[in-house]
Design an enzyme around this catalytic site. Structure first.
Site, PDB file in Angstrom:
ATOM      1  N   GLU A 189       0.864  -1.180   0.000  1.00 11.33           N
ATOM      2  CA  GLU A 189       0.000   0.000   0.000  1.00 11.33           C
ATOM      3  C   GLU A 189       0.898   1.226   0.000  1.00 11.33           C
ATOM      4  O   GLU A 189       1.946   1.245   0.659  1.00 11.33           O
ATOM      5  CB  GLU A 189      -0.919   0.029   1.217  1.00 11.33           C
ATOM      6  N   ASN A 214     -12.129  -3.134   1.062  1.00  8.10           N
ATOM      7  CA  ASN A 214     -11.129  -3.316   2.109  1.00  8.10           C
ATOM      8  C   ASN A 214     -11.684  -2.859   3.451  1.00  8.10           C
ATOM      9  O   ASN A 214     -12.129  -1.716   3.583  1.00  8.10           O
ATOM     10  CB  ASN A 214      -9.872  -2.498   1.790  1.00  8.10           C
ATOM     11  N   GLU A 215     -11.672  -3.755   4.421  1.00  3.54           N
ATOM     12  CA  GLU A 215     -12.124  -3.456   5.784  1.00  3.54           C
ATOM     13  C   GLU A 215     -13.512  -2.815   5.798  1.00  3.54           C
ATOM     14  O   GLU A 215     -13.779  -1.894   6.569  1.00  3.54           O
ATOM     15  CB  GLU A 215     -11.107  -2.570   6.510  1.00  3.54           C
TER      16      GLU A 215
END
Length: 737
Positions: A118, A450-451
């Site tokens: 990331e 994501n999440e």
């Protein structure tokens, strides 16, 4: 306190650590709290002397029970305390391991240990992406950030950022310069100091390029040069506007040149000097080392990518992380903006900017999806892209796309699969070929969001899954379980995923080291018939958030549990991957770097050990303890209560057995290993990692904690190993043919 109280307190204070495992001489205190006197006696002076000497029983004689008595006095006050001891016989093993080498082991996932990239902590621009000029296209919010002007002699000039006639629509800003430096000693220059300085290496060459547009009749003379820390010129190249190459952008031409550095620099600068009189527009001012990863022009920083290659990851998850959602949908990572000509890529603000950072943080997308796919291929790893689910970063309470506006987001996911796997006759496959890669990338996995969690996510994921599976039924889809390893959000996610057919569930957790050690058995009880698990982000966070050996040791213990349960856990990756010195928003990180150096943390070397020595299958094994307790350490087994973590596996490619052991005890242990069903060769290999728990690597000591490899001899089907306290060891045993 009275003497009686002091004596009572001292007697209560007296303990002997490890009294149930006496193997070495004891240190017996002679003075206690408050000045109390202590005199020792033993009921077996031969075995344990009153001064603390220890003589162990001979091997085979059995352990010996001994009682030490402490007489505690102070003035006329006195008390006695008896402390029972167990003196182990010579050669006694703390643990006895038996391995069934002739039984067919359960397979280990081919993608168990990978990496997660990331762009956080300046991992992308200013990091792996080797561009040395910061704000090269003048698109920062502060459009002149890191650009300065200066004059020499009687030279003068002005510079301003304009947008009237841009290079292209995705790159609307450019620098317009007016120069008045007619004499030979005159100069007007623009200067860029890179990402906290430009690191230069003596003798290395750098590729310079920029787009220019000049007015008719202008006779400007241009010189691109490099400066060292002290301002001394270290290399230069003369540029001629008459040699501008035609470009795809009307009115703009491209200048390219090579500059070779004559000396090293840590905080160098790039300078574009101009002489004469006239006007000049410039954009995409770029400087790359020629020595990039695989020497690709405009490529990646070789030393950082080599650190990734040395991990031998089985997959690369990209580009995030939270930046997939961004600080709102408008700030999301749009993969289509990140491919093609770098001059056409649409810059995006990085959501990890702000806070304690004193510098802007943007994504130029020079490191884009094509580069991520190429990097995965270079590393021999599966690409694992994460696409936006029509939601901003939920942890930041960002916005969501209405359901009736979700179609473009789903189409982006479908187009991405076509870009990765489509034929060169397809729209997106043709673009992949145009970008230099005619062959498909072989995408097998894609994560949706994501999440994310809750109903907003569930209903959007279901729409994505239906669209993707209809067109690409073999693509494995990964769904989010939220940001935590437990709690209502996590439970709701798993409840939904049990009802909604899901290939893989992505769990994330950043917990303290003790959590990782006590949860090494986390997946022992997971449903073997349910979805697979992807541990997409994890790291042990101690109080100081330090990359010390203690956190790495806890992660090693946990990773044994991941490999043992690889029928459930399909993938796992530490996070974050990179941290840049002085530019980090998050720690700990696996790899630390600055503009010229890089080192791996103790956590890095744990990841490397496990990734380089992952087994093909897990062998049945049992661990017996001196107390008489035992537990199964193979597939379907459990982790014992003692801080001793073990797994045995087989490497089908090399016909070797791989033993992974983590000794979490605060003392050295002896382990007896018995292999049944297959003969072991006398020679093998041991890799060991051990240090004080608070030891860290650094730029000054990059290898304070690093595995040590050594050959071992004298092995047989029964052998004993000694492991230092709080250490990691891997044994590779050759099986006799």
């Amino acid at each position: 306190m009275s003497d009686d109280e002091i004596v009572a307190f001292a007697a209560d204070w007296l303990t002997i650590e490890g009294s149930d495992r006496v193997v070495d001489a004891l240190v017996l205190p002679l003075v206690g709290p408050g000045g109390a006197n202590i005199v020792w006696s033993s009921d077996h002076e031969v075995a344990v002397g009153s001064e603390g000497s220890v003589t162990r029983p001979a091997s085979g004689a059995g352990d010996l029970e001994v009682v030490l008595t402490a007489a505690v006095t102070k003035g006329k006050a006195s008390s006695k305390k008896e402390i029972p001891l167990r003196v182990w016989e010579e050669g006694a093993a703390d643990y006895a391991v038996s391995i069934q080498a002739d039984q067919q082991g359960a397979p280990v996932s081919d993608h168990l240990f990978g990496i997660f990239f990331e762009d956080i902590n300046f991992a992308g621009d200013g990091g792996v992406y080797a561009e040395l000029v910061e704000n090269r296209s003048f698109e920062f919010g502060d459009s002149l950030w890191n650009w300065a002007s200066r004059t020499s002699g009687s030279g003068d000039g002005t510079m301003e950022v304009r947008t009237e006639y841009p290079l292209n629509a995705n790159n609307p800003s450019y620098l317009s310069v007016m120069v008045n430096a007619p004499a030979e000693a005159d100069e007007f220059a623009i200067v860029n100091s890179g990402f906290g300085g430009i690191a230069l290496k003596q003798g290395e060459s750098y590729d310079f390029s920029m787009y220019v547009r000049s007015g008719k009749g202008d006779k400007l003379k241009l010189t691109a040069y490099l400066e060292g820390d002290d301002g001394k010129r270290l290399g230069e190249t003369k540029l001629s506007l008459g040699e501008v190459a035609a470009s795809a952008y009307a009115g703009w031409g491209k200048l390219t040149a090579k500059i070779t550095a004559s000396a090293d620099a840590q905080s160098g600068r790039f300078v574009l000097g101009m002489q004469g009189a006239g006007a000049l527009d410039v954009d995409m001012v770029s400087l790359f080392p020629q020595s990039t990863w695989k020497n690709r022009p405009g490529g990646l920083r070789a030393d950082l990518v080599q650190m990734l290659a040395d991990l031998k990851p089985s997959f690369v998850r990209f580009p995030g992380g939270s930046i997939v959602g961004g600080d709102g949908i408008g700030n999301r990572y749009n993969w289509k903006d990140s491919i093609g000509d770098p001059a056409q890529r649409k810059q995006n603000a990085n959501m990890w900017g702000g806070g304690s950072l004193t510098t802007p943080y943007y994504q130029s997308y020079g490191l884009g999806f094509h580069e991520y796919f190429q990097l995965s291929e270079d590393l021999g790893a599966e690409p694992l892209p994460v696409v936006n689910a029509g939601m901003g970063d939920q942890f930041r309470q960002s916005d969501v796309a209405p359901m009736d506006e979700l179609a473009p987001f789903m189409q982006d996911a479908l187009d991405l699969i076509e870009y990765a796997n489509g034929s060169v006759t397809s729209k997106w496959g043709a673009l992949r070929a145009k970008n230099g890669h005619p062959a498909p990338f072989g995408l097998e996995f894609i994560a949706i969001g994501n999440e994310h969690w809750g109903t907003d996510y569930f209903i959007r994921y279901e729409q994505f899954a239906a669209a993707i599976k209809e067109k690409y039924p073999n693509i494995q889809l990964i769904a989010s379980a939220g940001p935590s390893p437990s709690g209502p959000i996590f439970d709701e996610a798993w409840s939904w995923q049990q009802r909604q057919p899901t290939d893989i569930v992505d769990e994330h957790y950043y917990m303290n080291p003790d959590w990782f050690k006590t949860n090494a058995s986390r997946y022992d009880s997971y449903d073997r018939k349910g979805p697979k698990v992807f541990v997409g982000e994890y790291a042990a966070h101690n109080g100081a958030r330090a990359n010390n050996f203690g956190s790495a040791l806890a992660e090693a213990a946990y990773m044994i549990g991941l490999e043992r349960n690889s029928d459930v856990v399909a993938m796992a990756s530490y996070a974050p991957l990179f941290g840049k010195e002085g530019y980090s928003q998050w720690s700990p990180d696996l790899i630390w770097f600055n503009n010229s150096e890089v080192y791996g943390t103790p956590n890095y070397y744990v990841q490397q050990l496990f990734s380089q020595h992952v087994a093909s299958s897990v062998l049945p094994a049992a661990v017996g303890m001196r107390s008489g307790q035992s537990y199964e350490a193979g597939r379907g087994g459990t982790q014992g209560e003692a801080p001793f973590y073990f797994i045995a596996g087989r490497d089908e490619k090399t016909n070797e057995m791989i033993l992974k052991i983590v000794n979490g005890e605060a003392y050295d242990v002896k382990v007896s290993i018995h292999v049944m069903g297959q003969s072991i060769s006398p020679q093998g290999t041991k890799l060991a990692l051990q240090a004080m728990l608070d030891t860290e690597n650094s730029f000054a000591e990059p290898e304070a904690v690093k595995p040590k490899e050594q050959a071992v001899d004298g092995l047989s089907n029964t052998f004993t190993v000694e492991l230092p306290k709080q250490s990691v060891a891997i044994y590779r045993l050759k099986t006799a043919q």
